[in-house]
Scaffold this active site. Sequence first.
Site, PDB file in Angstrom:
ATOM      1  N   LYS A 191       0.860  -1.186   0.000  1.00 30.81           N
ATOM      2  CA  LYS A 191       0.000   0.000   0.000  1.00 30.81           C
ATOM      3  C   LYS A 191       0.897   1.237   0.000  1.00 30.81           C
ATOM      4  O   LYS A 191       1.930   1.258   0.680  1.00 30.81           O
ATOM      5  CB  LYS A 191      -0.856  -0.034   1.269  1.00 30.81           C
ATOM      6  CG  LYS A 191      -1.905   1.047   1.381  1.00 30.81           C
ATOM      7  CD  LYS A 191      -2.731   0.819   2.668  1.00 30.81           C
ATOM      8  CE  LYS A 191      -3.935   1.728   2.737  1.00 30.81           C
ATOM      9  NZ  LYS A 191      -4.753   1.465   3.951  1.00 30.81           N
ATOM     10  N   SER A 247      -9.723   1.126   2.788  1.00 31.85           N
ATOM     11  CA  SER A 247      -8.874   1.945   1.960  1.00 31.85           C
ATOM     12  C   SER A 247      -7.777   1.172   1.226  1.00 31.85           C
ATOM     13  O   SER A 247      -7.206   1.692   0.264  1.00 31.85           O
ATOM     14  CB  SER A 247      -8.226   3.032   2.816  1.00 31.85           C
ATOM     15  OG  SER A 247      -7.358   2.448   3.779  1.00 31.85           O
ATOM     16  N   SER A 275      -9.796  -1.263   6.965  1.00 26.48           N
ATOM     17  CA  SER A 275      -9.225  -1.106   5.629  1.00 26.48           C
ATOM     18  C   SER A 275      -8.434  -2.281   5.083  1.00 26.48           C
ATOM     19  O   SER A 275      -8.055  -2.262   3.912  1.00 26.48           O
ATOM     20  CB  SER A 275      -8.324   0.115   5.601  1.00 26.48           C
ATOM     21  OG  SER A 275      -9.117   1.253   5.447  1.00 26.48           O
TER      22      SER A 275
END
Length: 490
Positions: A77, A157, A181
Amino acid sequence: MLDNLTIEKTSKLLSEKQVSALEITNNYLKKIKDSNKLNCFITVSDEKAIDAAKQTDKRISNNEKIGLLDGVPLAYKDLFCTDGILTTASSKILSNFIPTYESTVTANCKNQGVVVLGKLNCDEFAMGSTNKTSFYGPVINPWKSIGNDEDLVPGGSSGGSAAAVAADLCVASLGTDTGGSIRQPASFTGLVGLKPTYGRVSRWGTVAFASSLDQAGPISKTVEDAAILLETISGHDNKDSTSSLKENELFYSNLNSSVKNLKIGVPKEYMSDDLPEEIQKFWNEGKKILTENGAELVEISLPSTNIALPAYYIIAPAEASSNLSRYDGVKYGLRVKEKSLIEMYESTRSEGFGDEVKRRIMIGTYVLSSGYYDAYYIKAQKIRSIIKNDFDNVFKNVDAIFTPATPNTAFPINREEVDPVQNYLNDIFTVPANLAGLPAISIPFGLDNSGLPIGMQLITNSFEEQTLLNISKNLQDTINFSNQPTQWWA
Ligand code: GLN
Protein backbone atom coordinates in the site's frame (compact mmCIF):
# COMPACT_ATOMS: atom_id res chain seq x y z
CA MET A 1 3.00 -22.88 -13.22
CA LEU A 2 3.62 -19.16 -12.70
CA ASP A 3 0.01 -18.14 -12.19
CA ASN A 4 -1.88 -17.76 -8.96
CA LEU A 5 1.20 -18.34 -6.83
CA THR A 6 1.07 -18.24 -3.05
CA ILE A 7 4.11 -17.46 -0.90
CA GLU A 8 4.36 -21.15 -0.02
CA LYS A 9 4.24 -22.26 -3.69
CA THR A 10 6.67 -19.58 -4.87
CA SER A 11 9.15 -20.50 -2.20
CA LYS A 12 8.92 -24.18 -3.09
CA LEU A 13 9.45 -23.51 -6.81
CA LEU A 14 12.49 -21.39 -6.00
CA SER A 15 14.14 -23.70 -3.53
CA GLU A 16 13.62 -26.69 -5.83
CA LYS A 17 15.20 -24.60 -8.61
CA GLN A 18 12.20 -25.21 -10.91
CA VAL A 19 12.12 -21.59 -11.91
CA SER A 20 14.24 -18.50 -11.21
CA ALA A 21 13.18 -15.50 -9.15
CA LEU A 22 13.83 -13.36 -12.24
CA GLU A 23 11.38 -15.38 -14.35
CA ILE A 24 8.70 -15.09 -11.67
CA THR A 25 9.32 -11.36 -11.28
CA ASN A 26 9.24 -10.69 -15.02
CA ASN A 27 5.99 -12.60 -15.30
CA TYR A 28 4.41 -10.36 -12.66
CA LEU A 29 5.83 -7.19 -14.22
CA LYS A 30 4.27 -8.20 -17.53
CA LYS A 31 0.89 -8.84 -15.91
CA ILE A 32 1.07 -5.46 -14.15
CA LYS A 33 1.74 -3.76 -17.51
CA ASP A 34 -1.41 -5.37 -18.89
CA SER A 35 -3.59 -4.34 -15.95
CA ASN A 36 -3.90 -0.57 -16.38
CA LYS A 37 -7.69 -0.81 -16.41
CA LEU A 38 -7.62 -1.88 -12.75
CA ASN A 39 -5.43 1.07 -11.66
CA CYS A 40 -3.93 -0.92 -8.76
CA PHE A 41 -0.41 0.51 -8.88
CA ILE A 42 0.69 4.11 -8.35
CA THR A 43 4.35 3.21 -8.84
CA VAL A 44 5.91 0.10 -10.37
CA SER A 45 9.46 -0.31 -9.06
CA ASP A 46 10.56 -2.60 -11.87
CA GLU A 47 14.31 -1.96 -11.79
CA LYS A 48 14.57 -2.50 -8.06
CA ALA A 49 12.40 -5.62 -8.37
CA ILE A 50 14.64 -7.09 -11.06
CA ASP A 51 17.74 -6.33 -8.96
CA ALA A 52 16.25 -8.03 -5.90
CA ALA A 53 15.22 -11.06 -7.95
CA LYS A 54 18.75 -11.39 -9.33
CA GLN A 55 20.15 -11.31 -5.81
CA THR A 56 17.83 -14.14 -4.76
CA ASP A 57 18.93 -16.13 -7.80
CA LYS A 58 22.55 -15.57 -6.83
CA ARG A 59 21.89 -16.86 -3.32
CA ILE A 60 20.15 -19.91 -4.76
CA SER A 61 22.94 -20.67 -7.21
CA ASN A 62 25.45 -20.37 -4.35
CA ASN A 63 23.35 -22.98 -2.55
CA GLU A 64 22.63 -20.62 0.33
CA LYS A 65 19.58 -21.56 2.36
CA ILE A 66 16.78 -19.14 1.50
CA GLY A 67 13.88 -18.05 3.70
CA LEU A 68 10.21 -18.39 2.75
CA LEU A 69 9.96 -14.84 1.42
CA ASP A 70 13.25 -14.73 -0.45
CA GLY A 71 12.50 -13.87 -4.09
CA VAL A 72 8.75 -13.59 -3.54
CA PRO A 73 7.15 -10.65 -5.40
CA LEU A 74 4.96 -8.55 -3.10
CA ALA A 75 3.55 -5.03 -3.34
CA TYR A 76 2.78 -2.47 -0.65
CA LYS A 77 0.00 0.00 0.00
CA ASP A 78 1.39 3.43 -0.87
CA LEU A 79 1.33 4.38 2.80
CA PHE A 80 4.56 2.59 3.71
CA CYS A 81 7.65 4.73 3.25
CA THR A 82 10.06 3.02 0.90
CA ASP A 83 13.61 4.27 0.56
CA GLY A 84 14.07 5.81 -2.89
CA ILE A 85 10.57 4.90 -4.09
CA LEU A 86 7.79 7.50 -4.42
CA THR A 87 5.38 7.29 -1.46
CA THR A 88 2.20 9.31 -1.96
CA ALA A 89 -0.48 8.06 0.49
CA SER A 90 -2.60 8.50 -2.68
CA SER A 91 -2.55 12.26 -2.07
CA LYS A 92 -1.58 15.16 -4.27
CA ILE A 93 0.16 16.69 -1.27
CA LEU A 94 2.75 13.88 -1.30
CA SER A 95 2.87 13.52 -5.08
CA ASN A 96 6.61 14.27 -5.15
CA PHE A 97 7.66 12.64 -1.86
CA ILE A 98 10.52 10.14 -2.18
CA PRO A 99 11.48 8.98 1.32
CA THR A 100 15.12 8.54 2.27
CA TYR A 101 14.18 5.85 4.77
CA GLU A 102 12.30 2.57 4.90
CA SER A 103 9.33 1.82 7.18
CA THR A 104 10.07 -0.88 9.75
CA VAL A 105 7.44 -3.15 8.22
CA THR A 106 8.88 -3.01 4.72
CA ALA A 107 12.46 -3.10 6.05
CA ASN A 108 11.59 -6.42 7.75
CA CYS A 109 10.39 -7.75 4.40
CA LYS A 110 13.46 -6.40 2.62
CA ASN A 111 15.71 -8.25 5.08
CA GLN A 112 13.98 -11.46 4.04
CA GLY A 113 14.78 -10.87 0.36
CA VAL A 114 11.27 -9.87 -0.76
CA VAL A 115 10.99 -8.57 -4.33
CA VAL A 116 9.01 -5.32 -4.22
CA LEU A 117 6.96 -4.84 -7.38
CA GLY A 118 5.68 -1.40 -6.43
CA LYS A 119 3.31 0.77 -4.48
CA LEU A 120 -0.43 0.22 -4.45
CA ASN A 121 -3.25 2.69 -4.83
CA CYS A 122 -5.47 3.31 -1.78
CA ASP A 123 -7.91 5.88 -0.44
CA GLU A 124 -6.20 9.22 0.21
CA PHE A 125 -4.40 8.97 3.56
CA ALA A 126 -6.32 5.68 4.04
CA MET A 127 -9.60 7.52 4.53
CA GLY A 128 -12.41 5.65 2.84
CA SER A 129 -14.02 2.30 2.09
CA THR A 130 -14.15 2.45 -1.70
CA ASN A 131 -10.73 3.54 -2.95
CA LYS A 132 -12.55 6.41 -4.66
CA THR A 133 -10.88 9.15 -2.61
CA SER A 134 -7.44 8.54 -4.21
CA PHE A 135 -5.88 11.46 -6.10
CA TYR A 136 -4.70 8.82 -8.61
CA GLY A 137 -8.23 7.67 -9.47
CA PRO A 138 -10.28 4.72 -8.25
CA VAL A 139 -9.13 1.11 -8.23
CA ILE A 140 -11.46 -1.24 -10.10
CA ASN A 141 -12.41 -4.54 -8.48
CA PRO A 142 -11.33 -7.47 -10.71
CA TRP A 143 -14.62 -9.17 -9.75
CA LYS A 144 -17.82 -8.39 -11.64
CA SER A 145 -21.43 -9.39 -11.03
CA ILE A 146 -22.58 -12.19 -13.32
CA GLY A 147 -23.92 -10.80 -16.58
CA ASN A 148 -23.20 -7.21 -15.60
CA ASP A 149 -20.26 -5.25 -16.92
CA GLU A 150 -20.50 -2.41 -14.40
CA ASP A 151 -17.24 -1.59 -12.57
CA LEU A 152 -17.31 -2.37 -8.86
CA VAL A 153 -15.32 -0.92 -5.95
CA PRO A 154 -12.64 -3.17 -4.45
CA GLY A 155 -13.38 -1.74 -1.00
CA GLY A 156 -10.96 0.47 0.86
CA SER A 157 -8.87 1.94 1.96
CA SER A 158 -6.41 -0.82 0.96
CA GLY A 159 -8.29 -1.28 -2.34
CA GLY A 160 -5.19 -1.57 -4.51
CA SER A 161 -3.66 -4.07 -2.08
CA ALA A 162 -6.71 -6.29 -2.38
CA ALA A 163 -7.39 -5.88 -6.12
CA ALA A 164 -3.73 -6.54 -7.02
CA VAL A 165 -3.69 -9.88 -5.16
CA ALA A 166 -7.13 -10.88 -6.49
CA ALA A 167 -6.03 -10.07 -10.06
CA ASP A 168 -2.78 -12.00 -9.42
CA LEU A 169 -0.54 -8.98 -10.01
CA CYS A 170 1.54 -9.89 -6.94
CA VAL A 171 1.77 -12.93 -4.67
CA ALA A 172 0.46 -11.07 -1.61
CA SER A 173 0.43 -7.50 -0.35
CA LEU A 174 0.56 -5.30 2.72
CA GLY A 175 -2.17 -2.91 3.75
CA THR A 176 -3.15 -0.94 6.83
CA ASP A 177 -6.30 -1.15 8.90
CA THR A 178 -7.54 1.75 11.03
CA GLY A 179 -11.24 0.91 10.95
CA GLY A 180 -11.45 -2.02 8.55
CA SER A 181 -9.23 -1.11 5.63
CA ILE A 182 -7.61 -4.54 5.34
CA ARG A 183 -10.60 -6.72 6.18
CA GLN A 184 -13.30 -4.98 4.10
CA PRO A 185 -11.36 -4.97 0.79
CA ALA A 186 -10.20 -8.56 1.45
CA SER A 187 -13.83 -9.51 1.90
CA PHE A 188 -14.85 -7.69 -1.35
CA THR A 189 -12.20 -9.55 -3.37
CA GLY A 190 -12.25 -13.11 -1.96
CA LEU A 191 -9.01 -12.88 0.04
CA VAL A 192 -7.61 -13.29 3.54
CA GLY A 193 -6.99 -9.96 5.33
CA LEU A 194 -5.48 -9.75 8.81
CA LYS A 195 -5.36 -6.81 11.20
CA PRO A 196 -2.92 -7.59 14.03
CA THR A 197 -3.24 -6.59 17.69
CA TYR A 198 -2.46 -2.90 18.19
CA GLY A 199 1.26 -2.78 19.01
CA ARG A 200 2.13 -6.12 17.36
CA VAL A 201 3.49 -4.34 14.28
CA SER A 202 5.60 -1.18 14.33
CA ARG A 203 4.01 1.92 12.83
CA TRP A 204 7.35 3.61 12.25
CA GLY A 205 7.68 4.93 8.71
CA THR A 206 4.03 4.29 7.86
CA VAL A 207 2.11 7.45 6.97
CA ALA A 208 -0.12 8.09 10.00
CA PHE A 209 -3.89 8.41 9.81
CA ALA A 210 -5.18 7.76 13.37
CA SER A 211 -2.18 6.66 15.41
CA SER A 212 -4.06 4.92 18.21
CA LEU A 213 -5.89 2.71 15.70
CA ASP A 214 -3.54 2.16 12.73
CA GLN A 215 -2.01 -1.29 12.22
CA ALA A 216 -0.32 -2.79 9.18
CA GLY A 217 -1.15 -6.31 8.05
CA PRO A 218 -1.19 -8.77 5.16
CA ILE A 219 -3.70 -9.38 2.37
CA SER A 220 -3.11 -12.83 0.91
CA LYS A 221 -4.65 -15.77 -0.90
CA THR A 222 -4.27 -18.17 2.04
CA VAL A 223 -4.17 -18.22 5.82
CA GLU A 224 -0.69 -19.79 5.63
CA ASP A 225 0.61 -16.78 3.68
CA ALA A 226 -0.98 -14.42 6.21
CA ALA A 227 0.88 -16.28 8.98
CA ILE A 228 4.21 -16.00 7.13
CA LEU A 229 3.77 -12.27 6.57
CA LEU A 230 2.56 -11.53 10.09
CA GLU A 231 5.60 -13.33 11.49
CA THR A 232 7.85 -11.24 9.26
CA ILE A 233 6.43 -7.79 9.92
CA SER A 234 5.76 -8.08 13.66
CA GLY A 235 8.08 -7.49 16.60
CA HIS A 236 9.25 -4.80 18.96
CA ASP A 237 10.73 -1.66 17.43
CA ASN A 238 12.54 0.98 19.47
CA LYS A 239 11.40 3.58 16.96
CA ASP A 240 7.71 3.09 17.83
CA SER A 241 6.99 3.60 21.53
CA THR A 242 3.60 1.88 21.14
CA SER A 243 5.12 -1.30 19.74
CA SER A 244 4.82 -4.26 22.07
CA LEU A 245 7.78 -5.83 23.89
CA LYS A 246 6.38 -9.30 23.27
CA GLU A 247 8.69 -11.96 21.85
CA ASN A 248 8.22 -12.72 18.16
CA GLU A 249 6.09 -15.77 17.51
CA LEU A 250 6.40 -18.45 14.85
CA PHE A 251 2.86 -18.17 13.53
CA TYR A 252 3.53 -20.20 10.40
CA SER A 253 5.28 -23.22 11.89
CA ASN A 254 2.84 -23.28 14.81
CA LEU A 255 -0.19 -23.23 12.53
CA ASN A 256 -2.65 -26.06 13.16
CA SER A 257 -6.25 -26.28 12.15
CA SER A 258 -7.87 -27.77 15.20
CA VAL A 259 -10.84 -26.00 16.73
CA LYS A 260 -11.60 -28.85 19.14
CA ASN A 261 -12.94 -27.58 22.47
CA LEU A 262 -12.62 -23.94 21.48
CA LYS A 263 -15.49 -21.72 22.51
CA ILE A 264 -16.60 -19.34 19.80
CA GLY A 265 -18.90 -16.43 20.55
CA VAL A 266 -21.57 -15.15 18.20
CA PRO A 267 -22.63 -11.62 19.20
CA LYS A 268 -26.37 -11.12 19.14
CA GLU A 269 -25.93 -7.41 18.39
CA TYR A 270 -24.45 -8.26 14.97
CA MET A 271 -27.64 -10.03 13.91
CA SER A 272 -29.98 -7.72 12.09
CA ASP A 273 -32.86 -7.94 9.70
CA ASP A 274 -30.95 -5.55 7.45
CA LEU A 275 -28.17 -8.08 6.90
CA PRO A 276 -28.46 -9.44 3.34
CA GLU A 277 -29.82 -12.98 3.30
CA GLU A 278 -26.77 -14.39 1.55
CA ILE A 279 -24.36 -13.00 4.13
CA GLN A 280 -26.60 -14.47 6.83
CA LYS A 281 -26.51 -17.80 4.97
CA PHE A 282 -22.71 -17.99 4.97
CA TRP A 283 -22.57 -16.87 8.58
CA ASN A 284 -24.88 -19.78 9.48
CA GLU A 285 -22.81 -22.14 7.39
CA GLY A 286 -19.67 -21.04 9.25
CA LYS A 287 -21.33 -21.67 12.59
CA LYS A 288 -22.30 -25.14 11.42
CA ILE A 289 -18.78 -25.94 10.24
CA LEU A 290 -17.23 -24.78 13.49
CA THR A 291 -19.62 -26.94 15.52
CA GLU A 292 -19.11 -29.97 13.29
CA ASN A 293 -15.35 -29.55 13.58
CA GLY A 294 -15.50 -29.64 17.36
CA ALA A 295 -15.90 -26.06 18.57
CA GLU A 296 -18.64 -24.95 20.92
CA LEU A 297 -20.73 -21.97 19.83
CA VAL A 298 -21.96 -19.57 22.45
CA GLU A 299 -24.30 -16.61 22.05
CA ILE A 300 -22.61 -13.55 23.49
CA SER A 301 -23.48 -9.91 23.96
CA LEU A 302 -21.39 -6.87 23.02
CA PRO A 303 -23.94 -4.31 24.19
CA SER A 304 -22.15 -1.17 22.98
CA THR A 305 -21.74 -2.30 19.37
CA ASN A 306 -24.17 0.35 18.09
CA ILE A 307 -22.08 3.24 19.43
CA ALA A 308 -18.74 2.00 18.08
CA LEU A 309 -19.12 3.61 14.67
CA PRO A 310 -20.04 7.10 15.92
CA ALA A 311 -17.15 6.97 18.42
CA TYR A 312 -14.73 5.89 15.67
CA TYR A 313 -15.84 8.73 13.40
CA ILE A 314 -14.91 11.20 16.15
CA ILE A 315 -11.65 9.64 17.34
CA ALA A 316 -10.21 8.84 13.89
CA PRO A 317 -10.80 12.35 12.43
CA ALA A 318 -9.53 13.95 15.66
CA GLU A 319 -6.23 12.10 15.38
CA ALA A 320 -6.12 12.65 11.62
CA SER A 321 -6.51 16.42 12.00
CA SER A 322 -3.50 16.42 14.31
CA ASN A 323 -1.38 14.02 12.22
CA LEU A 324 -2.08 15.85 8.96
CA SER A 325 -1.04 19.24 10.33
CA ARG A 326 2.52 18.35 9.32
CA TYR A 327 1.67 18.75 5.62
CA ASP A 328 2.15 22.49 5.37
CA GLY A 329 4.29 22.94 2.27
CA VAL A 330 7.42 23.39 4.37
CA LYS A 331 8.63 19.95 5.33
CA TYR A 332 7.16 17.52 2.81
CA GLY A 333 5.72 17.26 -0.63
CA LEU A 334 3.72 19.87 -2.48
CA ARG A 335 4.33 23.60 -1.98
CA VAL A 336 2.12 26.13 -3.71
CA LYS A 337 4.11 29.36 -4.02
CA GLU A 338 2.41 32.45 -2.53
CA LYS A 339 3.46 35.88 -1.31
CA SER A 340 3.15 35.24 2.41
CA LEU A 341 3.75 32.20 4.61
CA ILE A 342 0.11 32.00 5.73
CA GLU A 343 -1.11 32.15 2.13
CA MET A 344 1.39 29.45 1.21
CA TYR A 345 0.04 27.16 3.97
CA GLU A 346 -3.53 27.81 2.88
CA SER A 347 -3.02 27.27 -0.83
CA THR A 348 -0.83 24.20 -0.31
CA ARG A 349 -3.40 22.52 1.92
CA SER A 350 -6.40 23.58 -0.18
CA GLU A 351 -4.85 22.26 -3.38
CA GLY A 352 -3.02 19.31 -1.86
CA PHE A 353 -5.84 17.57 0.03
CA GLY A 354 -8.96 16.02 -1.48
CA ASP A 355 -12.54 16.47 -0.24
CA GLU A 356 -12.75 13.49 2.11
CA VAL A 357 -9.45 14.39 3.79
CA LYS A 358 -10.60 17.99 4.22
CA ARG A 359 -13.89 16.76 5.69
CA ARG A 360 -12.03 14.64 8.26
CA ILE A 361 -9.65 17.47 9.16
CA MET A 362 -12.60 19.81 9.72
CA ILE A 363 -14.55 17.26 11.80
CA GLY A 364 -11.39 16.47 13.79
CA THR A 365 -10.57 20.11 14.43
CA TYR A 366 -14.16 20.75 15.50
CA VAL A 367 -14.36 17.87 17.99
CA LEU A 368 -11.01 18.87 19.48
CA SER A 369 -11.86 22.55 19.80
CA SER A 370 -12.18 23.81 23.36
CA GLY A 371 -15.96 24.31 23.29
CA TYR A 372 -16.72 20.82 21.98
CA TYR A 373 -13.86 18.70 23.34
CA ASP A 374 -15.83 17.31 26.31
CA ALA A 375 -19.04 16.85 24.36
CA TYR A 376 -17.47 14.91 21.50
CA TYR A 377 -13.87 13.81 21.94
CA ILE A 378 -13.96 12.92 25.64
CA LYS A 379 -17.33 11.24 25.22
CA ALA A 380 -16.00 9.17 22.31
CA GLN A 381 -12.99 8.13 24.41
CA LYS A 382 -15.32 6.99 27.17
CA ILE A 383 -17.29 4.94 24.66
CA ARG A 384 -14.02 3.43 23.50
CA SER A 385 -13.31 2.22 27.06
CA ILE A 386 -16.80 0.76 27.35
CA ILE A 387 -16.31 -1.12 24.08
CA LYS A 388 -13.00 -2.51 25.31
CA ASN A 389 -14.73 -3.60 28.54
CA ASP A 390 -17.45 -5.37 26.54
CA PHE A 391 -14.76 -7.42 24.77
CA ASP A 392 -12.81 -8.07 28.00
CA ASN A 393 -15.94 -9.51 29.59
CA VAL A 394 -16.70 -11.72 26.62
CA PHE A 395 -13.14 -13.04 26.37
CA LYS A 396 -13.42 -14.38 29.93
CA ASN A 397 -15.64 -17.07 28.40
CA VAL A 398 -14.79 -17.46 24.72
CA ASP A 399 -11.65 -17.97 22.61
CA ALA A 400 -12.87 -16.10 19.55
CA ILE A 401 -15.78 -14.15 18.12
CA PHE A 402 -17.35 -14.99 14.76
CA THR A 403 -19.20 -12.36 12.69
CA PRO A 404 -19.69 -11.23 9.09
CA ALA A 405 -16.83 -9.01 7.87
CA THR A 406 -19.01 -6.52 6.02
CA PRO A 407 -22.72 -5.70 5.81
CA ASN A 408 -22.67 -5.90 1.99
CA THR A 409 -20.65 -7.14 -0.98
CA ALA A 410 -18.77 -5.01 -3.56
CA PHE A 411 -20.98 -2.26 -5.02
CA PRO A 412 -20.85 -0.22 -8.26
CA ILE A 413 -18.24 2.54 -8.45
CA ASN A 414 -20.91 4.83 -9.81
CA ARG A 415 -23.37 4.20 -7.00
CA GLU A 416 -25.05 7.45 -6.18
CA GLU A 417 -23.65 8.82 -2.92
CA VAL A 418 -26.40 10.05 -0.68
CA ASP A 419 -24.06 11.37 2.02
CA PRO A 420 -20.68 10.37 3.52
CA VAL A 421 -22.38 8.40 6.30
CA GLN A 422 -23.53 5.85 3.73
CA ASN A 423 -19.89 4.92 3.17
CA TYR A 424 -19.05 5.06 6.86
CA LEU A 425 -21.59 2.27 7.45
CA ASN A 426 -19.31 -0.14 5.58
CA ASP A 427 -17.17 -0.32 8.72
CA ILE A 428 -19.90 -1.32 11.11
CA PHE A 429 -18.52 -4.83 11.79
CA THR A 430 -14.82 -3.99 11.58
CA VAL A 431 -14.43 -0.81 13.66
CA PRO A 432 -15.00 -2.35 17.14
CA ALA A 433 -11.81 -4.46 16.89
CA ASN A 434 -9.76 -1.33 16.09
CA LEU A 435 -11.24 0.62 18.98
CA ALA A 436 -10.40 -2.27 21.33
CA GLY A 437 -6.98 -2.90 19.72
CA LEU A 438 -7.86 -6.55 19.01
CA PRO A 439 -6.60 -8.80 16.21
CA ALA A 440 -9.18 -9.67 13.56
CA ILE A 441 -9.23 -11.44 10.22
CA SER A 442 -11.50 -11.65 7.22
CA ILE A 443 -11.64 -14.95 5.35
CA PRO A 444 -13.39 -15.73 2.07
CA PHE A 445 -16.46 -17.91 2.46
CA GLY A 446 -18.24 -18.05 -0.87
CA LEU A 447 -20.02 -16.11 -3.56
CA ASP A 448 -23.41 -14.45 -3.43
CA ASN A 449 -26.05 -14.99 -6.14
CA SER A 450 -24.38 -12.32 -8.30
CA GLY A 451 -21.07 -14.15 -8.07
CA LEU A 452 -19.40 -11.70 -5.67
CA PRO A 453 -17.21 -12.77 -2.74
CA ILE A 454 -18.44 -12.75 0.84
CA GLY A 455 -16.04 -12.74 3.79
CA MET A 456 -16.52 -13.61 7.44
CA GLN A 457 -14.64 -12.14 10.37
CA LEU A 458 -12.98 -13.70 13.41
CA ILE A 459 -11.78 -11.62 16.38
CA THR A 460 -9.65 -12.91 19.26
CA ASN A 461 -8.25 -11.40 22.43
CA SER A 462 -5.07 -9.25 22.24
CA PHE A 463 -1.98 -11.12 21.04
CA GLU A 464 -4.01 -14.28 20.32
CA GLU A 465 -3.19 -14.18 16.61
CA GLN A 466 -2.16 -17.84 16.67
CA THR A 467 -5.67 -18.91 17.71
CA LEU A 468 -7.10 -16.50 15.13
CA LEU A 469 -5.01 -18.07 12.37
CA ASN A 470 -5.71 -21.64 13.52
CA ILE A 471 -9.49 -21.20 13.46
CA SER A 472 -9.17 -19.46 10.09
CA LYS A 473 -7.19 -22.37 8.72
CA ASN A 474 -9.84 -24.78 9.92
CA LEU A 475 -12.52 -22.80 8.10
CA GLN A 476 -10.36 -22.34 5.02
CA ASP A 477 -9.58 -26.07 4.76
CA THR A 478 -13.22 -27.03 5.23
CA ILE A 479 -14.70 -24.46 2.86
CA ASN A 480 -12.04 -24.75 0.17
CA PHE A 481 -12.86 -21.41 -1.45
CA SER A 482 -11.00 -21.44 -4.74
CA ASN A 483 -12.93 -19.00 -6.91
CA GLN A 484 -11.09 -16.38 -8.86
CA PRO A 485 -12.33 -13.46 -10.92
CA THR A 486 -12.61 -14.03 -14.65
CA GLN A 487 -9.85 -12.14 -16.39
CA TRP A 488 -11.37 -9.26 -18.41
CA TRP A 489 -8.80 -6.49 -17.97
CA ALA A 490 -5.88 -7.60 -20.15
N1 GLN B 1 -13.25 3.17 6.13
C1 GLN B 1 -12.71 3.65 7.36
C2 GLN B 1 -12.42 5.13 7.28
O1 GLN B 1 -12.69 5.66 6.28
C3 GLN B 1 -11.49 2.85 7.71
C4 GLN B 1 -10.27 3.31 7.04
C5 GLN B 1 -9.06 2.53 7.42
O2 GLN B 1 -9.16 1.48 8.07
N2 GLN B 1 -7.91 3.06 7.07
O3 GLN B 1 -11.97 5.72 8.19
